[in-house]
Design a protein around this motif. Structure first.
Motif, mmCIF file in Angstrom:
data_model
loop_
_atom_site.group_PDB
_atom_site.id
_atom_site.type_symbol
_atom_site.label_atom_id
_atom_site.label_comp_id
_atom_site.label_asym_id
_atom_site.label_seq_id
_atom_site.Cartn_x
_atom_site.Cartn_y
_atom_site.Cartn_z
ATOM 1 N N CYS A 251 -2.668 0.308 -3.970
ATOM 2 C CA CYS A 251 -2.193 -0.997 -3.527
ATOM 3 C C CYS A 251 -1.672 -1.727 -4.755
ATOM 4 O O CYS A 251 -2.455 -2.092 -5.645
ATOM 5 N N ILE B 292 -13.700 2.876 -4.559
ATOM 6 C CA ILE B 292 -12.702 1.862 -4.855
ATOM 7 C C ILE B 292 -12.693 1.625 -6.366
ATOM 8 O O ILE B 292 -13.745 1.622 -7.015
ATOM 9 N N GLU C 135 0.831 -1.210 0.000
ATOM 10 C CA GLU C 135 0.000 0.000 0.000
ATOM 11 C C GLU C 135 0.861 1.254 0.000
ATOM 12 O O GLU C 135 1.988 1.236 0.508
ATOM 13 N N CYS D 115 -4.826 -3.204 2.418
ATOM 14 C CA CYS D 115 -5.309 -3.784 1.185
ATOM 15 C C CYS D 115 -5.351 -5.302 1.361
ATOM 16 O O CYS D 115 -4.476 -5.864 2.034
ATOM 17 N N ARG E 59 -9.650 -1.143 7.434
ATOM 18 C CA ARG E 59 -8.919 -0.183 8.257
ATOM 19 C C ARG E 59 -9.011 -0.590 9.718
ATOM 20 O O ARG E 59 -9.944 -1.263 10.137
ATOM 21 N N LEU F 184 -8.086 3.455 -3.611
ATOM 22 C CA LEU F 184 -9.171 3.913 -2.755
ATOM 23 C C LEU F 184 -9.112 5.440 -2.728
ATOM 24 O O LEU F 184 -8.203 6.015 -2.115
ATOM 25 N N TRP G 299 -10.418 -3.165 0.769
ATOM 26 C CA TRP G 299 -9.733 -2.254 1.689
ATOM 27 C C TRP G 299 -10.392 -2.384 3.061
ATOM 28 O O TRP G 299 -11.621 -2.399 3.173
ATOM 29 N N TYR H 171 -4.793 1.715 7.043
ATOM 30 C CA TYR H 171 -5.590 1.141 5.957
ATOM 31 C C TYR H 171 -4.830 -0.015 5.312
ATOM 32 O O TYR H 171 -3.659 0.126 4.947
#
Length: 127
Positions: free
Chosen positions: A22, A70, A6, A96, A38, A81, A36, A94
Motif C-alpha cells: 500500500c 504487517i 494497494e 489499506c 478485507r 501485508l 489492513w 483487501y
C-alpha cells in the motif's frame, strides 16, 4: 490528507503466499497508524491487521495470526501485508487504511477509526 494505492493481489492456490503493498502519498506518512481490512462477497468489511506509526506495535485478527505479517517502511511511504499459508476463506478484497494519530503506540482496529481508505485489491485463494 493521504491517498492510498494497494497492489499485489491476485490468484493463488491454498497454502501459497502473497505480499500486498500500500503506497501512500504525502510527506507525513509516519504520522499515520496503518491498517489492513478485507471484505468478502456478502460480508461486512473486517479488520485484518494494524501497525503503529513507526512499527513497534502490531495487532492481528485471530483468523490470520501466525500467517499474516504487517510491516511498514516509512522511508518509502509504504505498508505491507505478507500473507502466508493462504486459505480459501482468505478470499476477499483487501483494503489499506490510514489514520493520523498523536501516539506512537496507537493501533486502531475498527473500521470507524480510520479516515482514509484505498480502493482495494482482490485476493482469490483457490482450493
Amino acid at each position: 490528507q493521504v491517498q492510498l494505492v494497494e497492489s499485489g493481489g491476485g490468484l493463488v492456490q491454498a497454502g501459497g503466499s502473497l505480499r500486498l503493498s500500500c503506497a501512500a502519498s504525502g510527506r507525513t506518512f509516519s504520522s499515520y497508524a496503518m491498517g489492513w481490512f478485507r471484505q468478502a462477497p456478502g460480508k461486512e468489511r473486517e479488520f485484518v491487521a494494524t501497525i503503529s506509526r513507526t512499527g513497534p506495535r502490531t495487532d492481528y485478527a485471530n483468523s490470520v495470526k501466525g500467517r499474516f505479517t504487517i510491516s511498514r517502511d516509512n522511508a518509502k511511504n509504504t505498508v505491507y501485508l505478507q500473507m502466508n499459508s493462504l486459505k480459501p476463506e482468505d478470499t476477499a478484497v483487501y483494503f489499506c487504511a490510514a489514520e493520523p494519530v498523536w501516539s506512537m503506540t496507537t493501533i486502531p482496529s475498527k473500521n470507524a477509526e480510520y479516515d482514509y481508505w484505498g480502493q482495494g485489491t482482490q485476493v482469490t485463494v483457490s482450493s
